[in-house]
Design a protein around this motif. Structure first.
Motif, PDB file in Angstrom:
ATOM      1  N   ALA A 223       0.820  -1.201  -0.022  1.00 16.21           N
ATOM      2  CA  ALA A 223      -0.104   0.103  -0.074  1.00 16.21           C
ATOM      3  C   ALA A 223       0.873   1.161  -0.160  1.00 16.21           C
ATOM      4  CB  ALA A 223      -0.813   0.140   1.016  1.00 16.21           C
ATOM      5  N   HIS A 224       1.973   1.211   0.524  1.00 20.76           N
ATOM      6  CA  HIS A 224       2.961   2.262   0.569  1.00 20.76           C
ATOM      7  C   HIS A 224       3.421   2.658  -0.840  1.00 20.76           C
ATOM      8  CE1 HIS A 224       6.286   4.909   1.966  1.00 20.76           C
ATOM      9  NE2 HIS A 224       7.039   4.356   0.961  1.00 20.76           N
ATOM     10  N   ASP A 225       3.704   1.658  -1.724  1.00 18.13           N
ATOM     11  CA  ASP A 225       3.878   1.985  -3.025  1.00 18.13           C
ATOM     12  C   ASP A 225       2.670   2.867  -3.613  1.00 18.13           C
ATOM     13  OD1 ASP A 225       6.294   0.774  -2.629  1.00 18.13           O
ATOM     14  OD2 ASP A 225       5.685  -1.155  -3.481  1.00 18.13           O
ATOM     15  N   VAL A 226       1.617   2.390  -3.575  1.00 13.18           N
ATOM     16  CA  VAL A 226       0.359   3.075  -4.019  1.00 13.18           C
ATOM     17  C   VAL A 226       0.383   4.402  -3.511  1.00 13.18           C
ATOM     18  CG1 VAL A 226      -2.218   2.925  -4.211  1.00 13.18           C
ATOM     19  CG2 VAL A 226      -0.695   0.750  -4.508  1.00 13.18           C
ATOM     20  N   ASP A 227       0.749   4.578  -2.250  1.00 16.69           N
ATOM     21  CA  ASP A 227       0.616   6.050  -1.759  1.00 16.69           C
ATOM     22  C   ASP A 227       1.686   6.942  -2.270  1.00 16.69           C
ATOM     23  OD1 ASP A 227      -1.145   5.663   0.333  1.00 16.69           O
ATOM     24  OD2 ASP A 227      -0.151   4.846   1.846  1.00 16.69           O
ATOM     25  N   THR A 228       2.724   6.473  -2.621  1.00 19.64           N
ATOM     26  CA  THR A 228       3.857   7.197  -3.237  1.00 19.64           C
ATOM     27  C   THR A 228       3.387   7.673  -4.731  1.00 19.64           C
ATOM     28  OG1 THR A 228       5.450   5.809  -2.346  1.00 19.64           O
ATOM     29  CG2 THR A 228       6.245   7.185  -4.144  1.00 19.64           C
ATOM     30  N   VAL A 229       2.465   6.882  -5.420  1.00 23.24           N
ATOM     31  CA  VAL A 229       1.889   7.362  -6.584  1.00 23.24           C
ATOM     32  C   VAL A 229       0.994   8.550  -6.403  1.00 23.24           C
ATOM     33  CG1 VAL A 229       0.587   6.576  -8.692  1.00 23.24           C
ATOM     34  CG2 VAL A 229       2.395   5.191  -7.940  1.00 23.24           C
ATOM     35  N   VAL A 230       0.058   8.225  -5.272  1.00 19.82           N
ATOM     36  CA  VAL A 230      -0.868   9.204  -4.856  1.00 19.82           C
ATOM     37  C   VAL A 230      -0.313  10.457  -4.668  1.00 19.82           C
ATOM     38  CG1 VAL A 230      -2.762   9.709  -3.454  1.00 19.82           C
ATOM     39  CG2 VAL A 230      -2.519   7.504  -4.249  1.00 19.82           C
TER      40      VAL A 230
END
Length: 331
Positions: A223-230
Motif C-alpha cells: 500500500a505504501h507503493d500506491v501511496d507514493t503514486v497518489v
C-alpha cells in the motif's frame, strides 16, 4: 423545435390508411415496422459504441456520446430513407400492412431524431458554458483529483489484479484529458501553427508523466507503493491548479514516441464494412431493386463482402472470397 416541426410535417404528409384496412393488418404492419427500424438504428450504434469501448479504454468516460452520435446518424438516415421512398406492396401483402409498417417506422425513427437532437442541443450548451466559465485546466484537475482519491481509498487492494487494471485505465483517461486540454487549442488561432505544435508537444510530455504512474502501479508491492503514486498525482493537481507548466514538465521526457491509435485503425476497417453491410440491407428495399430476381443475391453479396472486409486486413483474400461468392450468387 425545428426538428419537431419537420418530423411532424413529414409524418403527416406520408400518413395514409387504406379504407379496407383491418385491425390485424395494421397491427402486423406496425410490428414489422418497429422491429425493422429498431434493428437498423440500434445495431450500428451498439456495434460502434461497444467496439470503441473495448478497443480504447481511455474513451470509456465518453461512452454515452459514443452511443449517442451513431444513434443520431442511424435514425436520421432511416428517417430520410423512409421519407423519400414510396413503398409498393407485393401482390401477396395487403396494402394496409405495408402502409402501417412504413408509417410506424417513420414515426419511430422521427421520434429518435427528435430525442437525439434535444440531447445534441443539451451537449452543445454544456460545452458552451464549460468554455465560457471554466479555467483551462479545470477538467484535468477534476479528473486527476478524482482518480487520486479513488486510488488512495482503495490502496489496500494493491494485490488485486483487476483493481490495479482499473487504476491504470483511470490514469489513461486522465492522460488523454491532459493531451486534449493541456494543448490550450481553444486559445490559439489556426494561423499560429508553431505555437500550437509546441503546446501540443508539451501536453503530450505531461501526459507521458501521467502514464509513467501506470507502470509504478503495476509494480506496486504494498500500500505504501500506491501511496507514493497518489502523492505524486496530488503534486500534479497542485501544479495544474497553479497553472505551473514548468513544474509539470520538470520530470517529463524530452520526446514522446508516437502511440498506436487502435481506434483509428479499427475505424478504417469498420467504416467501409459498415457501408457495405448497410447497402446490403437497404438497397434491396428500393422499389427499383426489390422487384429484381437478384435482389436477395445482391443483399447477401454486399453483407458477405462487408463482413470479410472487417474480419481480415488482407485485401487479396477478401477479393478472392468475394469473387467466389459472386460466381455462386450471380451465376
Amino acid at each position: 423545435m425545428p426538428a419537431v416541426i419537420i418530423v411532424a410535417a413529414v409524418v403527416l404528409a406520408r400518413f395514409h390508411v387504406p379504407s379496407n384496412a383491418t385491425a390485424e393488418s395494421l397491427f402486423t404492419g406496425c410490428v414489422y415496422g418497429i422491429a425493422a427500424t429498431g434493428a437498423l438504428i440500434l445495431t450500428p450504434s451498439t456495434v460502434v459504441g461497444l467496439t470503441t469501448y473495448f478497443l480504447v479504454p481511455s474513451l470509456r468516460r465518453l461512452f454515452e456520446s459514443l452511443l449517442f452520435y451513431p444513434l443520431f446518424g442511424s435514425a436520421l438516415l432511416v428517417f430520410l430513407f423512409l421519407a423519400v421512398t414510396k413503398w409498393e406492396p407485393d401482390p401477396d401483402t395487403p396494402a394496409a400492412t405495408v402502409d402501417a409498417a412504413s408509417t410506424s417506422a417513420l414515426i419511430i425513427s422521427g421520434v429518435l431524431v427528435i430525442a437525439t437532437s434535444i440531447l445534441a442541443a443539451r451537449n452543445w450548451l454544456t460545452n458552451y458554458f464549460d468554455t465560457r466559465l471554466c479555467h483551462p485546466y479545470d477538467h484535468i484537475v477534476l479528473f486527476l483529483l478524482g482518480t487520486a482519491a479513488s486510488i488512495s481509498r482503495e490502496r489496500h487492494r494493491w494485490y488485486d489484479d483487476s483493481r490495479v487494471t482499473n487504476w491504470r485505465a483511470w490514469l489513461e483517461i486522465v492522460a488523454v484529458q491532459v493531451e486534449r486540454d493541456g494543448s490550450l487549442s481553444r486559445r490559439i488561432g489556426s494561423e499560429e501553427g508553431s505555437a500550437c505544435t509546441e503546446l501540443r508537444e508539451e501536453a503530450q510530455r505531461v501526459a507521458a508523466v501521467i502514464r509513467n504512474h501506470k507502470r509504478a502501479l503495476a509494480k506496486a508491492h504494498s500500500a505504501h507503493d500506491v501511496d507514493t503514486v497518489v502523492v505524486s498525482l496530488m503534486q500534479g493537481v497542485q501544479a495544474f491548479c497553479a497553472g505551473d507548466r514548468t513544474a509539470l514538465l520538470a520530470n517529463a521526457p524530452e520526446e514522446v514516441a508516437p502511440r498506436n491509435n487502435r481506434f483509428a485503425v479499427a475505424t478504417v476497417r469498420l467504416v467501409p464494412a459498415a457501408i457495405l453491410i448497410s447497402a446490403g440491407l437497404l438497397l434491396p428495399l428500393l422499389p427499383a431493386v426489390a422487384h429484381s430476381e437478384l435482389a436477395s443475391n445482391l443483399r447477401w453479396y454486399l453483407i458477405a463482402t462487408g463482413t470479410l472486409m472487417f474480419i481480415t486486413t488482407r485485401q487479396d483474400l477478401t477479393t478472392k472470397i468475394s469473387e467466389a461468392v459472386a460466381k455462386v450468387l450471380f451465376k
